[in-house]
Write an enzyme that holds these catalytic residues in place. Structure first.
Site, PDB file in Angstrom:
ATOM      1  N   GLY A 124     -11.258 -43.177 -12.573  1.00 42.95           N
ATOM      2  CA  GLY A 124     -10.766 -42.036 -13.357  1.00 42.95           C
ATOM      3  C   GLY A 124     -10.451 -42.490 -14.759  1.00 42.95           C
ATOM      4  O   GLY A 124     -10.863 -43.576 -15.177  1.00 42.95           O
ATOM      5  N   LYS A 148      -5.103 -46.768  -5.739  1.00 47.22           N
ATOM      6  CA  LYS A 148      -5.420 -46.431  -7.127  1.00 47.22           C
ATOM      7  C   LYS A 148      -4.784 -47.525  -7.963  1.00 47.22           C
ATOM      8  O   LYS A 148      -3.560 -47.707  -7.926  1.00 47.22           O
ATOM      9  CB  LYS A 148      -4.762 -45.083  -7.469  1.00 47.22           C
ATOM     10  CG  LYS A 148      -5.740 -43.997  -7.838  1.00 47.22           C
ATOM     11  CD  LYS A 148      -5.063 -42.672  -7.936  1.00 47.22           C
ATOM     12  CE  LYS A 148      -4.982 -42.210  -9.370  1.00 47.22           C
ATOM     13  NZ  LYS A 148      -4.654 -40.762  -9.449  1.00 47.22           N
ATOM     14  N   ASP A 168      -4.718 -28.958 -12.673  1.00 44.81           N
ATOM     15  CA  ASP A 168      -6.016 -29.603 -12.842  1.00 44.81           C
ATOM     16  C   ASP A 168      -6.861 -29.414 -11.581  1.00 44.81           C
ATOM     17  O   ASP A 168      -7.544 -30.338 -11.139  1.00 44.81           O
ATOM     18  CB  ASP A 168      -5.820 -31.089 -13.162  1.00 44.81           C
ATOM     19  CG  ASP A 168      -7.061 -31.712 -13.792  1.00 44.81           C
ATOM     20  OD1 ASP A 168      -7.940 -30.951 -14.268  1.00 44.81           O
ATOM     21  OD2 ASP A 168      -7.158 -32.951 -13.788  1.00 44.81           O
TER      22      ASP A 168
HETATM   23  N1  LIG Z   1      -7.279 -40.718  -1.842  1.00 48.32           N
HETATM   24  C1  LIG Z   1      -8.493 -41.070  -2.233  1.00 48.32           C
HETATM   25  N2  LIG Z   1      -9.429 -41.364  -1.324  1.00 48.32           N
HETATM   26  C2  LIG Z   1     -10.678 -41.713  -1.712  1.00 48.32           C
HETATM   27  N3  LIG Z   1     -11.069 -41.793  -2.995  1.00 48.32           N
HETATM   28  C3  LIG Z   1     -10.169 -41.507  -3.945  1.00 48.32           C
HETATM   29  C4  LIG Z   1      -8.840 -41.146  -3.618  1.00 48.32           C
HETATM   30  N4  LIG Z   1      -8.180 -40.902  -4.762  1.00 48.32           N
HETATM   31  C5  LIG Z   1      -9.036 -41.141  -5.762  1.00 48.32           C
HETATM   32  N5  LIG Z   1     -10.248 -41.520  -5.285  1.00 48.32           N
HETATM   33  C6  LIG Z   1     -11.436 -41.862  -6.059  1.00 48.32           C
HETATM   34  O1  LIG Z   1     -11.036 -42.499  -7.218  1.00 48.32           O
HETATM   35  C7  LIG Z   1     -11.489 -41.827  -8.371  1.00 48.32           C
HETATM   36  C8  LIG Z   1     -10.441 -41.926  -9.455  1.00 48.32           C
HETATM   37  O2  LIG Z   1      -9.209 -41.359  -9.016  1.00 48.32           O
HETATM   38  P1  LIG Z   1      -8.385 -40.368  -9.926  1.00 48.32           P
HETATM   39  O3  LIG Z   1      -9.321 -39.332 -10.390  1.00 48.32           O
HETATM   40  O4  LIG Z   1      -7.240 -39.870  -9.157  1.00 48.32           O
HETATM   41  O5  LIG Z   1      -7.954 -41.281 -11.067  1.00 48.32           O
HETATM   42  P2  LIG Z   1      -7.371 -40.847 -12.437  1.00 48.32           P
HETATM   43  O6  LIG Z   1      -7.427 -41.989 -13.358  1.00 48.32           O
HETATM   44  O7  LIG Z   1      -6.049 -40.230 -12.164  1.00 48.32           O
HETATM   45  O8  LIG Z   1      -8.453 -39.760 -12.846  1.00 48.32           O
HETATM   46  P3  LIG Z   1      -8.352 -38.570 -13.876  1.00 48.32           P
HETATM   47  O9  LIG Z   1      -8.942 -39.095 -15.120  1.00 48.32           O
HETATM   48  O10 LIG Z   1      -9.209 -37.506 -13.233  1.00 48.32           O
HETATM   49  O11 LIG Z   1      -6.929 -38.176 -13.987  1.00 48.32           O
HETATM   50  C9  LIG Z   1     -11.765 -40.433  -7.901  1.00 48.32           C
HETATM   51  O12 LIG Z   1     -12.744 -39.814  -8.641  1.00 48.32           O
HETATM   52  C10 LIG Z   1     -12.219 -40.662  -6.478  1.00 48.32           C
HETATM   53  O13 LIG Z   1     -13.582 -40.981  -6.457  1.00 48.32           O
END
Ligand SMILES: Nc1ncnc2c1ncn2[C@@H]1O[C@H](COP(=O)(O)OP(=O)(O)OP(=O)(O)O)[C@@H](O)[C@H]1O
Length: 647
Positions: A41, A61, A155
């Site tokens: 992400g 994460k 979101d």
């Molecule tokens: N609980 C989960 N189980 C499996 N895959 C996950 C999970 N949470 C996140 N992911 C994977 O990790 C990726 C990144 O997570 P996430 O989007 O929550 O990060 P972020 O940095 O908060 O992103 P954003 O820029 O959308 O806010 C997601 O697109 C997904 O592919």
């Protein structure tokens, strides 16, 4: 993080550790083995992670601390963790744990191994309606919980809707979520993902609230059914302009049902206060199909649509005992994917909503005493909704609708001469009376727009406060619009085809009425109608020409020369002047047919009392210089009319 790599640089074994210092100063270490890369992400990289002690596999994460140098980024992460940590719901990714080391912050989450709906749509292009119903049902479950906790997600998008290994939908990523501090608080931060962002967020002046999630749900529904979001364009500015102008359309090459279009259109309303509530979405014909909705979908749907035989098990049953119940007991059933489990039926009650229409059916308090004409009559305020409404304690089978109504076989009160009349002739008349179109359900929204009603032939009509009328044939999607014109003020009828998505084709003063007709239709929920016969195509439609309300009853005069009086105790009188017949519906919903000549002297005192009352209303109208059933239908006039006494 202990990152061991082999010579080619490929990851071999990565362990990360949580150091826990206990109260007595001892340090305990929990080890996790990093596994498969799941995705990336804006801030985080996400991996599978196995707790080496419990062997439980989670999603980790991992956020590099160096990326959090700006205070805003840190605050955002803190807020995400605080909100997400506090949530627990079947359709929300479970927050398990958070810890940090020198380099990273680790957020451990429930693993959703089947990716997100974003990947699913990319793979499948678009989804079938039964799949969309299943996913929307789960999103609504998550949102109902979330909103009850005063949290707005802000979101909602396909990429934040995860699927776990059992194909349960899980809402995740609370990076933009916010918790309201007080009732009615409005947020002003402009945030969200361009395609899914609600118009009031873009117009930062007005502030936004829970309705932004509903908007995004509409975008998601569209994207699932059509294959791409409704306002998508190559550049963000154009997307924002389209959102603000509500510029989108349903492509002709994708076949989607009328209820699906209607629900999306209702949700994607620029005015947040006009969007349906979560309960209203669940009650909409798209979600409240009369059949069942699978609770989860089979794994095969990750690659291809569910089979016809799979879908068949969720279609509405043709068994009349399974037909729709009254609107305050929704037959919405969520069924396990193994559908041989008829017990798993979940009834949901329609949440109280102050939206459209304001007057909700009441299941008690408007039932007249057995002793007709006694004090119970004063409880009659809710007569505005009727027809199929029954006390809640009654079983669904007792709920009156055209299929389940019983006809009594001893309908003729008189004996002797009348009884000896040609039985055949009476039989024919009885059958004619039975097939007469009558009002089955109505809703009095004359405080704002008019009276909406559902007829026994499935047509939906509105008698507007300006005395224009509209009636829609739900089989052919043609509607008649009646306006009084000329010196004799006769109804002049014009027929149109229903086109909800391009109202510009209608004269200006009709546009709003077509929209209102849709709202009434959504609310009154006609049974799905079978294909139109040619007869239906050409015949002019039956409609309510006049209506009026007293403290004890509501009266309709229909264009088929029927006068119908529905009393607050659920009894009904239907007078057919054409066939000279009276139909009486008693409190249990039993219908009896009587020749008009004998009905007044009938032994059935309940009926004859009501018939006399009907006659009195008609006489009153005549004496006051109005034709029978032609009183001004404006409800304010009716309410202020003090002359109506108990019969
Ligand atoms: N609980 C989960 N189980 C499996 N895959 C996950 C999970 N949470 C996140 N992911 C994977 O990790 C990726 C990144 O997570 P996430 O989007 O929550 O990060 P972020 O940095 O908060 O992103 P954003 O820029 O959308 O806010 C997601 O697109 C997904 O592919």
């Amino acid at each position: 993080m202990d990152d061991k790599t082999n010579q080619e640089g490929a990851e071999q074994l990565v362990i990360f550790e949580e150091k826990i210092t206990t109260v007595n100063g001892q340090v305990a270490i929990k080890k996790y083995q990093r596994g498969k890369f799941l995705g990336k992400g804006g801030f985080a990289k996400c991996y599978e992670a196995t707790n080496l002690e419990t062997k439980r596999v989670l999603a980790a994460k991992i956020i590099v601390k160096n990326s959090l140098t700006k205070n805003r980024a840190r605050q955002k992460l803190i807020s995400e963790i605080k909100i997400h940590k506090s949530l627990q719901n079947t359709n929300i990714v479970q927050f398990e744990h958070v810890f940090e080391d020198h380099e990273n912050v680790y957020i451990l989450l429930e693993l959703c191994s089947n990716q997100t709906l974003n990947e699913l749509i990319k793979r499948r292009k678009r989804l079938t309606e039964i799949e969309v119903q299943c996913y929307v049902g789960q999103i609504i479950n998550a949102l109902k919980y979330l909103h009850a906790q005063k949290v707005i997600h802000r979101d909602l998008k396909l990429g934040n809707l995860f699927l776990n290994k059992s194909m349960e939908l899980k809402l995740g990523d609370f990076g933009l979520a916010t918790k309201l501090e007080f009732e009615g608080e409005k947020k002003r931060t402009i945030c969200g993902t361009p395609n899914y962002i609600a118009p009031e967020v873009l117009d930062g002046r007005v502030g936004h609230s829970f309705e932004v999630d509903i908007w995004s749900l509409g975008v998601i529904m569209y994207a699932m059914l059509i294959g791409k979001p409704p306002f998508e364009t190559p550049d963000v500015k154009t997307t924002y302009r389209k959102i603000k102008l509500n510029q989108y359309s349903f492509p002709e090459h994708v076949l989607i049902s009328d209820p699906a279009k209607s629900l999306i259109t209702r949700i994607l309303n620029l005015d947040p206060t006009q969007r349906p509530t979560l309960d209203e979405i669940m009650a909409h014909p798209f979600m409240n199909t009369g059949g069942t909705i699978p609770k989860t979908l089979p794994l095969s749907t990750l690659a291809c649509p569910p089979s016809a035989s799979y879908n068949k098990q969720f279609q509405p049953s043709t068994n009349t005992s399974n037909l729709k119940m009254s609107t305050n007991v929704l037959p919405q059933r969520l069924t396990e994917t193994t559908p041989n489990n008829p017990k798993n039926v979940q009834k949901q009650t329609n949440g109280s909503s102050d939206r459209f229409p304001l007057q909700k059916p009441s299941s008690s308090g408007n039932i007249m005493d057995d002793n007709f004409g006694s004090s119970g009559l004063n409880n009659a305020q809710n007569v505005g909704y009727g027809g199929t409404q029954r006390p809640q304690s009654q079983k669904p089978n007792d709920i009156r609708n055209s299929q389940s109504q019983k006809t009594l076989s001893q309908p003729f009160g008189g004996t002797g001469m009348q009884g000896a009349q040609s039985v055949n002739n009476l039989g024919v008349k009885q059958n004619q009376a039975k097939s007469e179109v009558y009002v089955k359900k109505w809703v009095d929204y004359s405080s704002r727009y008019g009276l909406g009603y559902l007829l026994s032939n499935g047509a939906i009509g509105v008698f507007f406060n300006d005395s224009t009328k509209i009636v829609l044939d739900t089989k052919t999607f043609k509607f008649d619009y009646m306006e009084r014109k000329g010196q004799d003020r006769q109804d002049i009828c014009e027929t149109y085809n229903l086109n909800t998505y391009n109202l510009d084709i209608y004269p200006q003063d009709l546009r709003k009425k077509v929209t209102l007709l849709q709202h009434f239709r959504d609310y009154l929920e006609p049974e799905p109608q079978t294909a139109a016969s040619e007869e239906n195509e050409t015949k002019s439609l039956v409609y309510v020409k006049k209506w009026m309300k007293t403290r004890h009853a509501i009266m309709f005069r229909l264009s088929n020369k029927i006068v119908q009086v529905n009393f607050t105790d659920k009894t009904e009188i239907i007078l057919s002047s054409e066939h000279k017949m009276v139909t009486y519906v008693n409190k249990n919903g039993d219908r009896s047919h009587y020749p008009l000549a004998t009905a007044l002297d009938s032994q059935n005192t309940e009926m004859s009392k009501r018939l006399k009352y009907t006659k009195e209303i008609l006489t009153h109208m005549l004496n006051s210089g109005q034709n029978a059933g032609e009183t001004n239908s404006n409800s304010n006039n009716q309410r202020s009319n003090p002359s109506w006494q108990n019969p």
